[in-house]
Design a protein around this motif. Structure first.
Motif, PDB file in Angstrom:
ATOM      1  N   ASN A 166     -23.345  25.685 -38.860  1.00 33.13           N
ATOM      2  CA  ASN A 166     -22.818  26.898 -38.241  1.00 33.13           C
ATOM      3  C   ASN A 166     -23.858  27.591 -37.368  1.00 33.13           C
ATOM      4  O   ASN A 166     -25.064  27.455 -37.572  1.00 33.13           O
ATOM      5  CB  ASN A 166     -22.300  27.872 -39.297  1.00 33.13           C
ATOM      6  CG  ASN A 166     -23.325  28.171 -40.369  1.00 33.13           C
ATOM      7  OD1 ASN A 166     -24.352  28.764 -40.098  1.00 33.13           O
ATOM      8  ND2 ASN A 166     -23.048  27.738 -41.605  1.00 33.13           N
ATOM      9  N   ASN A 167     -23.339  28.283 -36.371  1.00 29.66           N
ATOM     10  CA  ASN A 167     -24.164  29.104 -35.489  1.00 29.66           C
ATOM     11  C   ASN A 167     -25.235  28.317 -34.743  1.00 29.66           C
ATOM     12  O   ASN A 167     -26.290  28.848 -34.405  1.00 29.66           O
ATOM     13  CB  ASN A 167     -24.822  30.256 -36.271  1.00 29.66           C
ATOM     14  CG  ASN A 167     -23.821  31.283 -36.724  1.00 29.66           C
ATOM     15  OD1 ASN A 167     -23.156  31.914 -35.908  1.00 29.66           O
ATOM     16  ND2 ASN A 167     -23.682  31.419 -38.034  1.00 29.66           N
TER      17      ASN A 167
ATOM     18  N   LEU B 194     -18.594  28.686 -35.605  1.00 28.17           N
ATOM     19  CA  LEU B 194     -19.341  29.493 -34.657  1.00 28.17           C
ATOM     20  C   LEU B 194     -20.484  28.723 -33.996  1.00 28.17           C
ATOM     21  O   LEU B 194     -21.544  29.274 -33.714  1.00 28.17           O
ATOM     22  CB  LEU B 194     -19.880  30.757 -35.336  1.00 28.17           C
ATOM     23  CG  LEU B 194     -18.820  31.688 -35.932  1.00 28.17           C
ATOM     24  CD1 LEU B 194     -19.477  32.837 -36.662  1.00 28.17           C
ATOM     25  CD2 LEU B 194     -17.880  32.201 -34.860  1.00 28.17           C
TER      26      LEU B 194
ATOM     27  N   MET C 191     -14.778  26.490 -35.017  1.00 24.02           N
ATOM     28  CA  MET C 191     -14.186  27.297 -33.956  1.00 24.02           C
ATOM     29  C   MET C 191     -14.163  26.559 -32.636  1.00 24.02           C
ATOM     30  O   MET C 191     -13.668  27.073 -31.640  1.00 24.02           O
ATOM     31  CB  MET C 191     -14.980  28.583 -33.766  1.00 24.02           C
ATOM     32  CG  MET C 191     -14.564  29.668 -34.736  1.00 24.02           C
ATOM     33  SD  MET C 191     -15.148  31.212 -34.142  1.00 24.02           S
ATOM     34  CE  MET C 191     -14.422  31.233 -32.530  1.00 24.02           C
TER      35      MET C 191
ATOM     36  N   LEU D 107     -17.593  26.765 -27.853  1.00 22.74           N
ATOM     37  CA  LEU D 107     -17.561  28.097 -27.274  1.00 22.74           C
ATOM     38  C   LEU D 107     -18.188  28.107 -25.887  1.00 22.74           C
ATOM     39  O   LEU D 107     -18.358  29.162 -25.301  1.00 22.74           O
ATOM     40  CB  LEU D 107     -18.308  29.075 -28.184  1.00 22.74           C
ATOM     41  CG  LEU D 107     -17.756  29.181 -29.605  1.00 22.74           C
ATOM     42  CD1 LEU D 107     -18.534  30.211 -30.390  1.00 22.74           C
ATOM     43  CD2 LEU D 107     -16.287  29.531 -29.587  1.00 22.74           C
TER      44      LEU D 107
ATOM     45  N   ASP E 145     -12.167  35.383 -35.535  1.00 19.60           N
ATOM     46  CA  ASP E 145     -13.180  34.410 -35.129  1.00 19.60           C
ATOM     47  C   ASP E 145     -14.563  35.005 -34.915  1.00 19.60           C
ATOM     48  O   ASP E 145     -15.554  34.287 -34.898  1.00 19.60           O
ATOM     49  CB  ASP E 145     -12.732  33.724 -33.836  1.00 19.60           C
ATOM     50  CG  ASP E 145     -11.455  32.913 -34.052  1.00 19.60           C
ATOM     51  OD1 ASP E 145     -11.450  32.158 -35.031  1.00 19.60           O
ATOM     52  OD2 ASP E 145     -10.500  33.055 -33.274  1.00 19.60           O
ATOM     53  N   PHE E 146     -14.660  36.303 -34.715  1.00 18.86           N
ATOM     54  CA  PHE E 146     -15.942  36.964 -34.557  1.00 18.86           C
ATOM     55  C   PHE E 146     -15.998  38.116 -35.554  1.00 18.86           C
ATOM     56  O   PHE E 146     -15.343  39.134 -35.361  1.00 18.86           O
ATOM     57  CB  PHE E 146     -16.127  37.476 -33.120  1.00 18.86           C
ATOM     58  CG  PHE E 146     -16.177  36.368 -32.125  1.00 18.86           C
ATOM     59  CD1 PHE E 146     -17.373  35.746 -31.845  1.00 18.86           C
ATOM     60  CD2 PHE E 146     -15.020  35.907 -31.512  1.00 18.86           C
ATOM     61  CE1 PHE E 146     -17.427  34.692 -30.938  1.00 18.86           C
ATOM     62  CE2 PHE E 146     -15.063  34.860 -30.622  1.00 18.86           C
ATOM     63  CZ  PHE E 146     -16.272  34.241 -30.323  1.00 18.86           C
TER      64      PHE E 146
ATOM     65  N   SER F 171     -23.340  35.959 -33.861  1.00 15.46           N
ATOM     66  CA  SER F 171     -22.319  36.162 -32.826  1.00 15.46           C
ATOM     67  C   SER F 171     -21.759  37.573 -32.872  1.00 15.46           C
ATOM     68  O   SER F 171     -21.676  38.204 -33.934  1.00 15.46           O
ATOM     69  CB  SER F 171     -21.186  35.153 -33.010  1.00 15.46           C
ATOM     70  OG  SER F 171     -20.625  35.266 -34.299  1.00 15.46           O
TER      71      SER F 171
ATOM     72  N   TRP G 212     -24.269  35.900 -28.124  1.00 15.03           N
ATOM     73  CA  TRP G 212     -25.059  35.391 -29.257  1.00 15.03           C
ATOM     74  C   TRP G 212     -26.498  35.865 -29.130  1.00 15.03           C
ATOM     75  O   TRP G 212     -27.015  36.027 -28.020  1.00 15.03           O
ATOM     76  CB  TRP G 212     -25.021  33.860 -29.290  1.00 15.03           C
ATOM     77  CG  TRP G 212     -23.671  33.297 -29.580  1.00 15.03           C
ATOM     78  CD1 TRP G 212     -23.174  32.919 -30.779  1.00 15.03           C
ATOM     79  CD2 TRP G 212     -22.628  33.052 -28.620  1.00 15.03           C
ATOM     80  NE1 TRP G 212     -21.907  32.458 -30.658  1.00 15.03           N
ATOM     81  CE2 TRP G 212     -21.525  32.523 -29.339  1.00 15.03           C
ATOM     82  CE3 TRP G 212     -22.499  33.217 -27.242  1.00 15.03           C
ATOM     83  CZ2 TRP G 212     -20.334  32.164 -28.738  1.00 15.03           C
ATOM     84  CZ3 TRP G 212     -21.314  32.868 -26.625  1.00 15.03           C
ATOM     85  CH2 TRP G 212     -20.236  32.347 -27.363  1.00 15.03           C
TER      86      TRP G 212
END
Length: 636
Positions: A473-474, A506, A529, A532, A591-592, A611, A622
């Motif tokens: 993630n991220n 994310l 997700m 992006l 989603d955020f 995010s 981000w």
């Protein structure tokens, strides 16, 4: 006292009628002044501070501070053997309760071992105070010798000296024609702590056949191995060494700091029976609380390691070892050196922090089986030529954070359980940036992977591998180039049916040549997700065109004020590739997790990849560690 007369030491010994009020001046053995002590009838002649005449008179040297080694008869002409003289100096000064022996400029020649005594310091004037060892080759002498041997000794110091072991041959086939000193320092305590307090500073070491400092030397020596305690080496220059710079086994509470290692491992490539030589510092087999900090390694087989040794059915662990803020460069290259590394960890509670490793044939940093609790943080690894920048190979409980890994075969390679890979920058590696090949309970978060072959790969080592409970993630994965110059085919790639319970969320993946995010396993619980970064805009959900799973289309008419068709819909996420594919709404509260105006952005954010939906800009942003960026990487 009245002025005396000039004489030699032998002349002083020949005085028949000494006068207590006279100062006697000697001109040899370093010279000096003496007085007659009529009250002393028992002291023993030691040449340096007490001389006994043929008539039994005791003359005592007038001095303050250190004792000059020339007073004991040392001759620094590079010809006369000084072994007995230095051993005499140690014995005399130790019997006096300790003190300092001064070694003035000169070349002091030795043919046998020096045995340091407790509470004695040996201090010179830098490289011009040279201690030179000679031993005929083994085929001639039939034996090897160490320059200094430590067995039962405490609180000894060596400062501003140059030790030259005199080794000139480094044969790697039997019989080994060992010449010069086998080791410069060799510690073999008779019980735990019988060698305690060895302090070395501002010294220069060169030309030992094996190591500069060795304790036990080889794992094959019969157990028990007793502990050497409190060794400190600071600001030393170690060059042209056959084996290790510091080869520690069973060394406890010690530090190597501010040293320069040059051309370490001259016996390499070596035969299999002595595999493991050629490191600047080896802290293995029972070493505890050892710190290796702020050193420079410039030319060696490898940088540093700690590992466990086998004692029958028992593993002898190394524990609480720190390698910090070192520079490792110009390690040897070639096929043989693929088995070497910048830093290797096989022990408990190993910290590898802030090191720079520039170009190595094997691993940059590797933690292997038996390693439990390694922290690899804020290192720079450039150019692992045939292996991995950072590798976890069957280790457990690991943390890899805030490192920079580039220009290796694999960037970060994981085969282990219970670990985190967080906040690393991994780029320009010829294979994957981050690869999980085998492991359970692993978090891959807030990493930046670009211009590799694949950004992040969850790729089983084989069909029997276990990959489970992985969170991705991220992370940000992308190519910096355009068109044919792009090297990274996929941002995140999860392969076949082996991985289970992999969760993605994310991640920002864009500008790849094949797919931004790929999952070949329908059983994976995927909360992804999507991509992006594939930025497109529209006033409505796409109804035509060909789209990939993970593509995002921003809602050009996004509104934060309802009601209405555009209220709260940031855009649309492609859930299934096709023409036009299947889509769902992207909503900020789904989603955020955080969002708001530009003015209301969070402060004090520390997590890279955090995010935030900026409703003033009408787009997600981000945190990259220093600034807020949008999907294109532009600071906003």
């Amino acid at each position: 006292m009245a002025d005396g007369f000039n004489t030699t030491l032998s002349g002083l010994r020949a005085v028949i009628a000494p006068v207590a009020t006279t100062v006697y001046q000697t001109t040899d053995y370093g010279g000096g002044q003496w007085y007659y002590d009529p009250s002393d009838t028992s002291s023993i002649d030691n040449t340096a501070t007490i001389v006994v005449s043929t008539s039994g008179a005791r003359f005592k040297r007038i001095y303050e501070g250190a004792l000059n080694v020339k007073w004991f008869g040392a001759i620094g002409n590079g010809i006369v053997d000084n072994t007995a003289v230095f051993n005499l100096a140690y014995s005399v000064v130790s019997s006096m309760g300790g003190g300092t022996v001064f070694v003035p400029k000169g070349i002091y020649y030795f043919t046998d071992t020096i045995i340091p005594k407790s509470n004695v310091s040996l201090v010179g004037e830098g490289d011009e105070s040279l201690l030179l060892f000679y031993r005929a080759p083994y085929s001639q002498s039939g034996s090897t010798r160490n320059f200094l041997r430590l067995v039962e000794v405490e609180n000894i110091r060596f400062e501003k000296l140059k030790f030259d072991g005199g080794a000139t041959t480094y044969a790697t086939t039997s019989p080994w024609d060992v010449d010069g000193a086998y080791n410069i320092f060799y510690s073999k305590p008779s019980s735990n702590g019988s060698v305690n307090g060895v302090y070395i500073s501002d010294c220069h070491f060169t030309r030992s056949w094996d190591s500069c400092f060795s304790s036990y030397g080889k794992a094959a020596e019969p157990y028990p191995h007793y502990e050497t305690r409190n060794v400190e080496a600071r600001n030393c220059y170690i060059e042209d060494i056959g084996g290790h710079g510091f080869g520690f086994n069973e060394v406890v509470t010690s530090i190597v700091s501010g040293c320069i290692f040059k051309n370490i491992g001259r016996m390499l490539p070596e035969p299999a029976q002595v595999y493991g030589s050629g490191l600047a510092v080896d802290a293995s087999a029972g070493c505890r609380d050892v710190v290796v900090i702020s050193n420079i390694v410039d030319g060696a087989g490898g940088g540093f390691k700690c590992e466990n040794h086998q004692n029958g059915n028992e593993l002898v662990y190394s524990e609480n070892i720190t390698f910090s803020d070192n520079i490792i460069k110009n390690l040897y290259t070639g096929t043989f050196f693929q088995q070497f590394y910048g830093i290797k960890a096989t022990g408990k509670k190993v910290n590898i922090n802030g090191n720079t490793i520039d170009r190595c044939q094997g691993w940059g940093i590797v933690a292997t089986q038996g390693c439990d609790g390694v922290v690899i943080n804020s290192n720079i690894v450039k150019g692992s030529l045939s292996r991995r920048g950072i590798a976890i190979e069957n280790a457990v409980n690991f943390q890899i954070s805030n490192n920079s890994v580039e220009a290796s075969i694999h960037g970060i390679w994981i085969m282990g359980d219970n670990g985190t890979i967080i906040g690393n920058r991994v780029n320009n590696n010829s294979s994957n940036g981050i690869t999980v090949r085998n492991g359970n309970n692993i978090v891959v978060s807030a990493n930046i992977c670009y211009d590799n072959s694949v950004g992040i790969g969850i790729i089983p080592d084989n069909q029997n591998a276990i990959i489970a409970n992985i969170a991705v993630n991220n992370n940000m994965c992308y190519n910096t180039g355009a068109g044919a110059s792009r090297t990274q085919t996929r941002g995140i790639h999860i392969e076949n049916t082996v991985p289970t319970n992999v969760k993605m969320g994310l991640n920002l993946c864009f500008n790849h040549t094949v797919e931004d995010i790929t999952s070949q396993n329908s059983l994976i619980r995927n909360t992804n997700m999507g991509n992006l970064g594939a930025r497109a805009v529209s006033a409505a959900k796409p109804t035509q065109g060909t789209w990939q799973k993970g593509d995002i289309v921003e809602n050009i008419n996004f509104s934060n004020a309802g009601p209405g068709i555009n209220y709260g819909v940031y855009g649309w996420l492609c859930m299934e590739s096709g023409s036009p594919g299947k889509w769902r709404d992207i909503r900020p509260n789904l989603d955020f997790p955080t969002g708001g105006s530009t003015a209301a952005r969070p402060v004090g954010v520390t997590q890279i990849g955090y995010s935030y939906l900026d409703i003033t800009l009408n787009k997600p942003i981000w945190w990259n560690g220093s600034s807020w960026i949008d999907a294109s990487g532009t600071v906003v």
